[in-house]
Scaffold this active site. Sequence first.
Site, PDB file in Angstrom:
ATOM      1  N   LYS A 201       0.781  -1.105  -0.036  1.00 11.28           N
ATOM      2  CA  LYS A 201       0.113   0.004   0.038  1.00 11.28           C
ATOM      3  C   LYS A 201       0.961   1.294   0.015  1.00 11.28           C
ATOM      4  O   LYS A 201       0.550   2.300  -0.739  1.00 11.28           O
ATOM      5  CB  LYS A 201      -1.010   0.177   1.358  1.00 11.28           C
ATOM      6  CG  LYS A 201      -1.809  -0.947   1.347  1.00 11.28           C
ATOM      7  CD  LYS A 201      -2.823  -1.247   2.468  1.00 11.28           C
ATOM      8  CE  LYS A 201      -2.056  -1.150   3.877  1.00 11.28           C
ATOM      9  NZ  LYS A 201      -1.288  -2.378   4.113  1.00 11.28           N
TER      10      LYS A 201
ATOM     11  N   ARG B 153      -9.478   0.753   9.423  1.00 11.50           N
ATOM     12  CA  ARG B 153      -8.901  -0.688   9.575  1.00 11.50           C
ATOM     13  C   ARG B 153     -10.004  -1.336  10.320  1.00 11.50           C
ATOM     14  O   ARG B 153      -9.634  -2.383  10.786  1.00 11.50           O
ATOM     15  CB  ARG B 153      -7.542  -0.504  10.475  1.00 11.50           C
ATOM     16  CG  ARG B 153      -6.295  -0.923   9.673  1.00 11.50           C
ATOM     17  CD  ARG B 153      -5.063  -0.621  10.599  1.00 11.50           C
ATOM     18  NE  ARG B 153      -4.076  -1.414  10.231  1.00 11.50           N
ATOM     19  CZ  ARG B 153      -2.918  -0.812   9.713  1.00 11.50           C
ATOM     20  NH1 ARG B 153      -3.053   0.494   9.135  1.00 11.50           N
ATOM     21  NH2 ARG B 153      -1.850  -1.399   9.516  1.00 11.50           N
TER      22      ARG B 153
ATOM     23  N   ARG C  19      11.441  -5.590   4.902  1.00 11.49           N
ATOM     24  CA  ARG C  19      11.142  -4.250   4.495  1.00 11.49           C
ATOM     25  C   ARG C  19      12.065  -3.481   5.365  1.00 11.49           C
ATOM     26  O   ARG C  19      12.421  -3.910   6.642  1.00 11.49           O
ATOM     27  CB  ARG C  19       9.881  -4.007   5.041  1.00 11.49           C
ATOM     28  CG  ARG C  19       9.341  -2.660   4.840  1.00 11.49           C
ATOM     29  CD  ARG C  19       8.094  -2.318   5.170  1.00 11.49           C
ATOM     30  NE  ARG C  19       7.267  -2.521   6.165  1.00 11.49           N
ATOM     31  CZ  ARG C  19       6.070  -2.608   6.252  1.00 11.49           C
ATOM     32  NH1 ARG C  19       4.895  -1.970   5.400  1.00 11.49           N
ATOM     33  NH2 ARG C  19       5.410  -2.820   7.268  1.00 11.49           N
TER      34      ARG C  19
ATOM     35  N   ARG D 261      11.511  -1.631  10.919  1.00  4.78           N
ATOM     36  CA  ARG D 261      10.523  -1.471  12.136  1.00  4.78           C
ATOM     37  C   ARG D 261      10.298  -2.470  12.946  1.00  4.78           C
ATOM     38  O   ARG D 261      10.585  -3.869  12.635  1.00  4.78           O
ATOM     39  CB  ARG D 261       9.206  -1.222  11.368  1.00  4.78           C
ATOM     40  CG  ARG D 261       8.910  -0.037  10.622  1.00  4.78           C
ATOM     41  CD  ARG D 261       7.736   0.184   9.754  1.00  4.78           C
ATOM     42  NE  ARG D 261       6.486  -0.395  10.287  1.00  4.78           N
ATOM     43  CZ  ARG D 261       5.431  -0.467   9.646  1.00  4.78           C
ATOM     44  NH1 ARG D 261       5.108   0.085   8.598  1.00  4.78           N
ATOM     45  NH2 ARG D 261       4.245  -0.898  10.240  1.00  4.78           N
TER      46      ARG D 261
ATOM     47  N   ARG E  33       0.104  -8.956  13.871  1.00  3.50           N
ATOM     48  CA  ARG E  33      -0.675  -8.056  12.857  1.00  3.50           C
ATOM     49  C   ARG E  33      -1.484  -8.464  11.863  1.00  3.50           C
ATOM     50  O   ARG E  33      -2.502  -8.215  11.495  1.00  3.50           O
ATOM     51  CB  ARG E  33       0.483  -7.219  12.234  1.00  3.50           C
ATOM     52  CG  ARG E  33       1.258  -6.159  13.149  1.00  3.50           C
ATOM     53  CD  ARG E  33       2.417  -5.648  12.780  1.00  3.50           C
ATOM     54  NE  ARG E  33       1.937  -4.771  11.463  1.00  3.50           N
ATOM     55  CZ  ARG E  33       3.068  -4.548  10.780  1.00  3.50           C
ATOM     56  NH1 ARG E  33       4.466  -5.313  10.747  1.00  3.50           N
ATOM     57  NH2 ARG E  33       3.153  -3.794   9.637  1.00  3.50           N
TER      58      ARG E  33
HETATM   59  P1  ADP Z   1       2.258  -1.909   3.148  1.00  2.00           P
HETATM   60  O1  ADP Z   1       2.265  -0.337   3.190  1.00  2.00           O
HETATM   61  O2  ADP Z   1       1.213  -2.471   2.492  1.00  2.00           O
HETATM   62  O3  ADP Z   1       2.276  -2.446   4.442  1.00  2.00           O
HETATM   63  P2  ADP Z   1       4.695  -1.664   1.693  1.00  2.00           P
HETATM   64  O4  ADP Z   1       4.480  -0.880   0.891  1.00  2.00           O
HETATM   65  O5  ADP Z   1       5.393  -1.036   2.626  1.00  2.00           O
HETATM   66  O6  ADP Z   1       3.451  -2.396   2.302  1.00  2.00           O
HETATM   67  O7  ADP Z   1       5.447  -2.963   1.090  1.00  2.00           O
HETATM   68  C1  ADP Z   1       6.005  -4.062   2.106  1.00  2.00           C
HETATM   69  C2  ADP Z   1       7.269  -4.530   1.541  1.00  2.00           C
HETATM   70  O8  ADP Z   1       7.075  -5.229   0.261  1.00  2.00           O
HETATM   71  C3  ADP Z   1       8.281  -3.464   1.216  1.00  2.00           C
HETATM   72  O9  ADP Z   1       9.456  -4.012   1.577  1.00  2.00           O
HETATM   73  C4  ADP Z   1       8.310  -3.011  -0.435  1.00  2.00           C
HETATM   74  O10 ADP Z   1       9.571  -2.787  -0.691  1.00  2.00           O
HETATM   75  C5  ADP Z   1       7.989  -4.475  -0.791  1.00  2.00           C
HETATM   76  N1  ADP Z   1       7.144  -4.575  -1.952  1.00  2.00           N
HETATM   77  C6  ADP Z   1       6.085  -3.794  -2.139  1.00  2.00           C
HETATM   78  N2  ADP Z   1       5.427  -3.904  -3.371  1.00  2.00           N
HETATM   79  C7  ADP Z   1       5.990  -4.948  -3.975  1.00  2.00           C
HETATM   80  C8  ADP Z   1       5.750  -5.816  -5.091  1.00  2.00           C
HETATM   81  N3  ADP Z   1       5.098  -5.557  -5.905  1.00  2.00           N
HETATM   82  N4  ADP Z   1       6.610  -6.873  -5.392  1.00  2.00           N
HETATM   83  C9  ADP Z   1       7.781  -7.180  -4.362  1.00  2.00           C
HETATM   84  N5  ADP Z   1       7.860  -6.270  -3.316  1.00  2.00           N
HETATM   85  C10 ADP Z   1       7.073  -5.445  -2.896  1.00  2.00           C
HETATM   86  P1  AMP Z   2       1.295   0.453   9.221  1.00  2.00           P
HETATM   87  O1  AMP Z   2       2.140   1.397   9.251  1.00  2.00           O
HETATM   88  O2  AMP Z   2      -0.095   0.795   8.545  1.00  2.00           O
HETATM   89  O3  AMP Z   2       1.648  -1.121   9.035  1.00  2.00           O
HETATM   90  O4  AMP Z   2       0.603   0.633  10.799  1.00  2.00           O
HETATM   91  C1  AMP Z   2       1.496   0.383  11.767  1.00  2.00           C
HETATM   92  C2  AMP Z   2       0.687   0.178  12.952  1.00  2.00           C
HETATM   93  O5  AMP Z   2       0.091   1.642  13.447  1.00  2.00           O
HETATM   94  C3  AMP Z   2      -0.424  -0.686  13.165  1.00  2.00           C
HETATM   95  O6  AMP Z   2      -0.026  -1.993  13.356  1.00  2.00           O
HETATM   96  C4  AMP Z   2      -1.253  -0.179  14.257  1.00  2.00           C
HETATM   97  O7  AMP Z   2      -0.791  -0.611  15.522  1.00  2.00           O
HETATM   98  C5  AMP Z   2      -1.276   1.403  13.913  1.00  2.00           C
HETATM   99  N1  AMP Z   2      -2.069   1.739  13.107  1.00  2.00           N
HETATM  100  C6  AMP Z   2      -2.028   2.263  11.880  1.00  2.00           C
HETATM  101  N2  AMP Z   2      -3.220   2.747  11.341  1.00  2.00           N
HETATM  102  C7  AMP Z   2      -4.059   2.299  12.334  1.00  2.00           C
HETATM  103  C8  AMP Z   2      -5.624   2.471  11.992  1.00  2.00           C
HETATM  104  N3  AMP Z   2      -6.231   3.041  11.040  1.00  2.00           N
HETATM  105  N4  AMP Z   2      -6.137   1.922  13.128  1.00  2.00           N
HETATM  106  C9  AMP Z   2      -5.657   1.494  14.279  1.00  2.00           C
HETATM  107  N5  AMP Z   2      -4.208   1.493  14.625  1.00  2.00           N
HETATM  108  C10 AMP Z   2      -3.503   1.801  13.313  1.00  2.00           C
END
Ligand code: ADP
Ligand code: AMP
Length: 211
Positions: free
Chosen positions: A11, A86, A124, A157, A168
């Site tokens: 995302k 969420r 990541r 992270r 999660r």
């Molecule tokens: P989210 O925001 O949904 O948690 P991220 O955008 O941070 O996900 O992506 C999670 C991990 O996967 C990151 O390390 C990113 O570089 C990698 N990633 C994102 N899109 C792809 C893809 N299409 N193919 C492979 N790896 C990806």
């Molecule tokens: P993310 O960066 O989206 O993976 O979010 C990291 C963490 O932030 C999550 O595991 C939750 O603890 C908190 N968080 C982010 N967005 C929300 C949301 N919409 N509602 C509740 N907790 C959230």
Amino acid sequence: MILLGPPGAGKGTQASRIAESLSVPKVASGDLFRDQQARDTKLGRLARSYMETGGLVPDDVTIRIVMEWIKAHEGEGGFLLDGFPRTRVQAEALDREIVESGGIDRALYVNVSTKELVRRLAGRIICRSCQTPYHEYSSPPIMVGKCDRCGGDLYQRDDDKAEAVQKRLEVYFKETDPLVQFYREAGILREIDGEGTVEDVGTALLEAIER
Ligand code: ADP
Ligand code: AMP
């Protein structure tokens, strides 16, 4: 528009691309909380206690911080939310709060298998300054440990470590996955296969926005 999908679906990676290509502001609720933590605010300390174990921050605090961001970006031709809502309570609050400006047009659901999510989260690394995500194998930065966009330091992270990831994913399937049906019933869900390359998924998302 909102981007819906499990942690690790891509995302954040796609939110930046969509926001740039459509010239709309975007925000990730997780980034708002990490920013509060970096500034060591009361809200940041509260959020940390939930985030470090992989739980959700309570709805009231989350709704308030995201609505403040939306109000600050009114009149900019729309917006893209990543990671919010969420829960059902958050989704209903969002609908209520933005009803006058026409509501949500698209819920873009990025679907990725659990096996691939675990692989992505384990590798990541994100930027401490601008929070851009990278992957140590599939999307490495040009310079080891440094962000391509802003030169900031990259780190893993805490909640991307194995124990928190399991929690999660459980929380996602219990609290957030039901929103897929919620938006399908509202007629605004667009489902995208998130397992292709970053470019392919990006193209599919832009097509889904137009559809
Ligand atoms: P989210 O925001 O949904 O948690 P991220 O955008 O941070 O996900 O992506 C999670 C991990 O996967 C990151 O390390 C990113 O570089 C990698 N990633 C994102 N899109 C792809 C893809 N299409 N193919 C492979 N790896 C990806
Ligand atoms: P993310 O960066 O989206 O993976 O979010 C990291 C963490 O932030 C999550 O595991 C939750 O603890 C908190 N968080 C982010 N967005 C929300 C949301 N919409 N509602 C509740 N907790 C959230």
